[in-house]
Design a protein around this motif. Structure first.
Motif, mmCIF file in Angstrom:
data_model
loop_
_atom_site.group_PDB
_atom_site.id
_atom_site.type_symbol
_atom_site.label_atom_id
_atom_site.label_comp_id
_atom_site.label_asym_id
_atom_site.label_seq_id
_atom_site.Cartn_x
_atom_site.Cartn_y
_atom_site.Cartn_z
ATOM 1 N N THR A 135 0.705 -1.204 -0.004
ATOM 2 C CA THR A 135 0.006 -0.077 -0.152
ATOM 3 C C THR A 135 1.128 1.134 -0.001
ATOM 4 O O THR A 135 2.055 1.227 0.123
ATOM 5 C CB THR A 135 -1.003 0.150 1.379
ATOM 6 O OG1 THR A 135 -0.208 -0.359 2.511
ATOM 7 C CG2 THR A 135 -1.966 -1.000 1.136
ATOM 8 N N LYS A 152 2.409 -0.123 4.964
ATOM 9 C CA LYS A 152 2.214 -0.689 6.383
ATOM 10 C C LYS A 152 1.587 -2.133 6.056
ATOM 11 O O LYS A 152 1.941 -3.129 6.762
ATOM 12 C CB LYS A 152 0.957 -0.079 6.976
ATOM 13 C CG LYS A 152 1.521 1.397 7.470
ATOM 14 C CD LYS A 152 0.519 2.003 8.286
ATOM 15 C CE LYS A 152 1.050 3.288 8.881
ATOM 16 N NZ LYS A 152 -0.118 3.905 9.946
ATOM 17 N N THR A 153 1.161 -2.486 4.695
ATOM 18 C CA THR A 153 0.799 -3.752 4.510
ATOM 19 C C THR A 153 1.125 -4.135 2.913
ATOM 20 O O THR A 153 1.422 -3.192 2.036
ATOM 21 C CB THR A 153 -0.922 -3.831 4.457
ATOM 22 O OG1 THR A 153 -1.247 -3.064 3.580
ATOM 23 C CG2 THR A 153 -1.260 -3.681 5.674
ATOM 24 N N TRP A 174 0.177 -6.881 -0.103
ATOM 25 C CA TRP A 174 -1.189 -7.431 -0.769
ATOM 26 C C TRP A 174 -0.519 -8.684 -1.598
ATOM 27 O O TRP A 174 0.418 -8.138 -2.547
ATOM 28 C CB TRP A 174 -1.873 -6.747 -1.422
ATOM 29 C CG TRP A 174 -2.782 -5.674 -0.800
ATOM 30 C CD1 TRP A 174 -2.446 -4.998 0.450
ATOM 31 C CD2 TRP A 174 -4.034 -5.327 -0.838
ATOM 32 N NE1 TRP A 174 -3.447 -4.164 0.992
ATOM 33 C CE2 TRP A 174 -4.402 -4.330 0.009
ATOM 34 C CE3 TRP A 174 -5.137 -5.546 -1.757
ATOM 35 C CZ2 TRP A 174 -5.724 -3.569 0.239
ATOM 36 C CZ3 TRP A 174 -6.530 -4.934 -1.645
ATOM 37 C CH2 TRP A 174 -6.553 -4.021 -0.623
ATOM 38 N N ASP A 201 0.325 -7.789 7.434
ATOM 39 C CA ASP A 201 0.901 -6.596 8.346
ATOM 40 C C ASP A 201 2.496 -6.684 7.864
ATOM 41 O O ASP A 201 2.942 -7.756 8.610
ATOM 42 C CB ASP A 201 0.502 -6.640 9.550
ATOM 43 C CG ASP A 201 1.017 -5.799 10.494
ATOM 44 O OD1 ASP A 201 1.944 -4.684 9.862
ATOM 45 O OD2 ASP A 201 1.083 -5.955 11.644
ATOM 46 N N LYS A 228 -5.933 -10.218 6.962
ATOM 47 C CA LYS A 228 -7.134 -9.885 6.050
ATOM 48 C C LYS A 228 -6.893 -11.004 4.913
ATOM 49 O O LYS A 228 -5.911 -10.950 4.147
ATOM 50 C CB LYS A 228 -7.678 -8.713 5.767
ATOM 51 C CG LYS A 228 -8.795 -8.788 5.110
ATOM 52 C CD LYS A 228 -9.461 -6.997 5.125
ATOM 53 C CE LYS A 228 -10.997 -7.187 4.567
ATOM 54 N NZ LYS A 228 -11.485 -5.957 4.625
ATOM 55 N N ARG A 280 -5.290 3.834 -1.991
ATOM 56 C CA ARG A 280 -5.983 2.620 -2.655
ATOM 57 C C ARG A 280 -5.196 1.662 -3.144
ATOM 58 O O ARG A 280 -3.984 2.137 -3.394
ATOM 59 C CB ARG A 280 -7.279 2.920 -3.412
ATOM 60 C CG ARG A 280 -6.961 4.062 -4.605
ATOM 61 C CD ARG A 280 -7.953 4.310 -5.461
ATOM 62 N NE ARG A 280 -9.065 4.936 -4.788
ATOM 63 C CZ ARG A 280 -10.142 5.421 -5.081
ATOM 64 N NH1 ARG A 280 -10.765 4.956 -6.264
ATOM 65 N NH2 ARG A 280 -11.142 6.123 -4.463
ATOM 66 N N SER A 332 -9.934 -0.050 -1.517
ATOM 67 C CA SER A 332 -9.358 0.739 -0.519
ATOM 68 C C SER A 332 -8.111 0.108 0.195
ATOM 69 O O SER A 332 -8.071 -1.122 0.330
ATOM 70 C CB SER A 332 -10.386 1.351 0.465
ATOM 71 O OG SER A 332 -10.985 0.083 1.262
ATOM 72 N N ASN A 333 -7.488 1.005 1.040
ATOM 73 C CA ASN A 333 -6.112 0.276 1.634
ATOM 74 C C ASN A 333 -6.791 -0.550 2.632
ATOM 75 O O ASN A 333 -6.059 -1.667 3.067
ATOM 76 C CB ASN A 333 -5.350 1.316 2.301
ATOM 77 C CG ASN A 333 -4.151 1.859 1.368
ATOM 78 O OD1 ASN A 333 -4.440 1.819 -0.020
ATOM 79 N ND2 ASN A 333 -3.481 2.670 1.628
ATOM 80 N N ASP A 334 -7.694 -0.587 3.275
ATOM 81 C CA ASP A 334 -8.465 -1.361 4.064
ATOM 82 C C ASP A 334 -9.244 -2.798 3.633
ATOM 83 O O ASP A 334 -9.722 -3.346 4.406
ATOM 84 C CB ASP A 334 -8.932 -0.993 5.495
ATOM 85 C CG ASP A 334 -10.558 -0.176 4.692
ATOM 86 O OD1 ASP A 334 -10.556 -0.322 3.633
ATOM 87 O OD2 ASP A 334 -11.044 0.476 5.461
ATOM 88 N N GLN A 382 -11.516 -2.851 1.121
ATOM 89 C CA GLN A 382 -12.755 -2.545 0.921
ATOM 90 C C GLN A 382 -12.919 -2.594 -0.715
ATOM 91 O O GLN A 382 -12.205 -1.408 -1.506
ATOM 92 C CB GLN A 382 -13.528 -1.604 1.412
ATOM 93 C CG GLN A 382 -13.619 -1.583 2.826
ATOM 94 C CD GLN A 382 -14.471 -3.101 3.330
ATOM 95 O OE1 GLN A 382 -15.402 -3.168 3.177
ATOM 96 N NE2 GLN A 382 -13.931 -3.633 4.404
#
Length: 417
Positions: A77, A81-82, A84, A97, A109, A133, A154-156, A158
Motif C-alpha cells: 500500500t 504498512k501492508t 497484498w 502486516d 485479512k 487505494r 481501499s487500503n483496508d 474494501q
C-alpha cells in the motif's frame, strides 16, 4: 523530497508509495506452494539481507496462507504498512502486516470474494499502490478467457470499482491501432503526465495449462495478448490501444523528470518495446531491440530499469539468462552484458542505487521446467556497472519452501514524499 532521494528501494515501485531509506533489510518472497515440498502451501518467505547480520542471506521467517492458489504477484500500500499478495488460481488476496514487525509479516485479512465483488474478474495479478487505494489488474474472468479488468480497493480491503479493458466490441472511446483484445497483465502510472499503461498476457485457460501441452496447441497460442493500452489516469479512461504483439508483460516507466517513456518486453516474440511521447505530444509504441535470439524462443519475462534510466536488466526464462542493456538512448538499446543465473530464471529486483540485484526462478507452477531443470532459488548479486558478482543463494527446494516468484524489499526505515 522526491522519489530520487531514496537510496535503496526497488526501482519498479509505485511513485505514490513510501520509500526505503538506506539499504533494504529484508526481501519478501511470495512463494508458490509445491506438493511434496515442505507444507505444500503458498507463503511469504522473509530473507535477511542486512549486511552485518549473523543471518545475512538466510531465511528468517516463513508465513503460509493455508492453501495453494498459484501465488504470483503482490505489492505494498502507499503507506507501506501492508503487503497484498495475490493468487492466480483461487483469486484470493492475502493482506500482510509488514509494519508492526518487518522481519515477521503476518496475514491480517483475506479477500475471498474478489470475483464476486469485481463483477467476474479472476486471476488478480499483483497490487499497485495509488493514494489510499490499491489497483489490481486481472488476468481473466469467470469464463477463463482473456477478457479482464482493473479493480480498485481501499487500503483496508474494501472493494471500490472495476474498469473493464477495452475490446473491439466495446472500445470505451479508445482509438484502436489494430486490435483491442481486452487482455490484461501489468498496470503502471506516470503521474506528472496523467497517463497509465496496461499490458496483456492470456486467460486462465492458458496460464493454468501445462506449458509443454500449450505450445503444441495452435489455437491456444492465438489467445495471447497483443496490446498495450494508454489511459487517462485520473478519468480511468482508455485513450489508445497500441498493437504490441507477443504478450507484453512488465511495464517500467523511466524516472527522469524529462523522460516520458516506458519499456516492456514481449514473452513470445523476444522484443524490447518502448512506449513514448513524441515531440508533438503523441504517444507511440515501437519495438527497439531483440532480447536474446528470438529464433530460440528464450521467453523474456521480468525487466528492471535502473533509477538513472541508463541500464535495463531483462530475464529470459527458457535459458536462465539475464541480459543487461544500455538504454541511455531508449530508442536504440545495446546489450552490454549477460549472465546465466540458473536453468530457469523469472523475476529480477534491483536496488535504487543499482548495486544489488535479486533473482527468483519460478514462472508458473505448470510452466516451470520439470525435474532438475526446474530448480527453485533466490540468488543475490552485486553489480558494479560491468558485471554481476554472487552475494548469496538459497535453494528453495532444499529448504522445503516451494517455488519462489515475486520479491519485495522490506525495512524499518522509511520516508514518505
Amino acid at each position: 523530497m522526491t522519489a530520487r532521494t531514496a537510496r535503496a528501494d526497488e526501482t519498479c515501485q509505485s511513485p505514490y508509495m513510501a520509500k526505503i531509506t538506506g539499504e533494504e533489510e529484508f526481501v519478501y518472497v511470495w512463494t508458490l506452494g509445491q506438493e511434496g515440498v515442505g507444507d505444500g502451501m503458498d507463503k511469504i518467505v522473509t530473507v535477511d539481507v542486512r549486511t552485518n547480520s549473523p543471518t545475512f542471506g538466510k531465511v528468517i521467517d516463513s508465513d503460509s496462507v493455508g492453501g495453494r492458489g498459484e501465488a504470483h504477484h503482490g505489492g505494498f500500500t502507499d503507506d507501506r504498512k501492508t503487503f497484498w499478495a495475490a493468487g492466480l488460481a483461487d483469486s484470493k488476496i492475502y493482506i500482510f502486516d509488514i509494519s508492526t514487525d518487518p522481519a515477521n509479516p503476518k496475514v491480517i485479512k483475506t479477500i475471498s470474494d474478489f470475483v464476486e465483488k469485481s463483477g467476474g474478474v479472476t486471476g488478480p495479478h499483483g497490487a499497485y499502490a495509488l493514494p489510499g487505494r490499491m489497483l489490481i489488474p486481472g488476468l481473466s474472468n469467470r469464463n477463463g478467457d482473456g477478457r479482464t479488468a482493473l479493480v480498485e480497493y481501499s487500503n483496508d480491503g474494501q472493494y471500490i470499482t472495476t474498469h473493464w479493458m477495452p475490446t473491439a466490441a466495446s472500445p470505451r472511446g479508445a482509438a484502436v491501432e489494430n486490435v483491442a483484445d481486452g487482455y490484461g497483465y501489468d498496470a503502471r502510472v506516470l503521474p506528472r503526465k496523467n497517463v497509465m499503461l496496461t499490458s496483456s498476457f492470456t486467460g486462465q485457460d492458458n496460464y493454468m495449462r501445462p506449458f509443454g501441452e500449450l505450445i503444441k496447441d495452435p489455437e491456444a497460442l492465438k489467445k495471447f495478448g497483443q496490446t498495450m493500452v494508454l489511459w487517462d489516469f485520473h478519468a480511468r479512461q482508455p485513450k489508445v490501444v497500441f498493437n504490441v504483439p507477443g504478450a507484453p508483460l512488465e511495464i517500467r516507466w523511466a524516472w527522469g523528470v524529462q523522460n516520458n517513456y516506458a519499456f516492456t518486453s514481449t514473452a513470445l516474440t523476444s522484443k524490447l518495446w518502448l512506449v513514448y511521447e513524441d515531440h508533438d505530444g503523441a504517444w507511440k509504441a515501437e519495438a527497439v531491440a531483440d532480447i536474446g535470439d528470438p529464433a530460440s524462443a528464450p521467453v523474456p519475462v521480468d525487466i528492471s530499469l535502473s533509477a538513472d534510466d541508463s541500464t535495463l536488466f531483462a530475464d529470459t526464462f527458457a535459458d536462465g539468462v539475464t541480459h543487461v542493456f544500455d538504454v541511455s538512448d531508449p530508442h536504440h538499446p545495446k546489450q552490454i552484458y549477460e549472465r546465466k543465473i540458473g536453468k530457469q530464471v523469472n523475476m529480477v529486483s534491483q536496488s535504487w542505487d543499482g548495486k544489488r540485484l535479486y533473482y527468483t526462478s519460478s514462472l508458473l507452477s505448470r510452466w516451470d521446467k520439470p525435474g532438475e531443470d526446474g530448480e527453485q532459488f533466490l540468488r543475490a548479486y552485486g553489480w558494479n556497472g560491468k558485471e554481476l558478482t554472487s552475494r548469496f543463494a538459497i535453494d528453495f527446494t532444499r529448504e522445503g519452501l516451494g517455488r519462489p516468484h515475486m520479491m519485495a524489499f522490506g525495512s524499518t526505515k522509511l520516508y514518505s514524499d
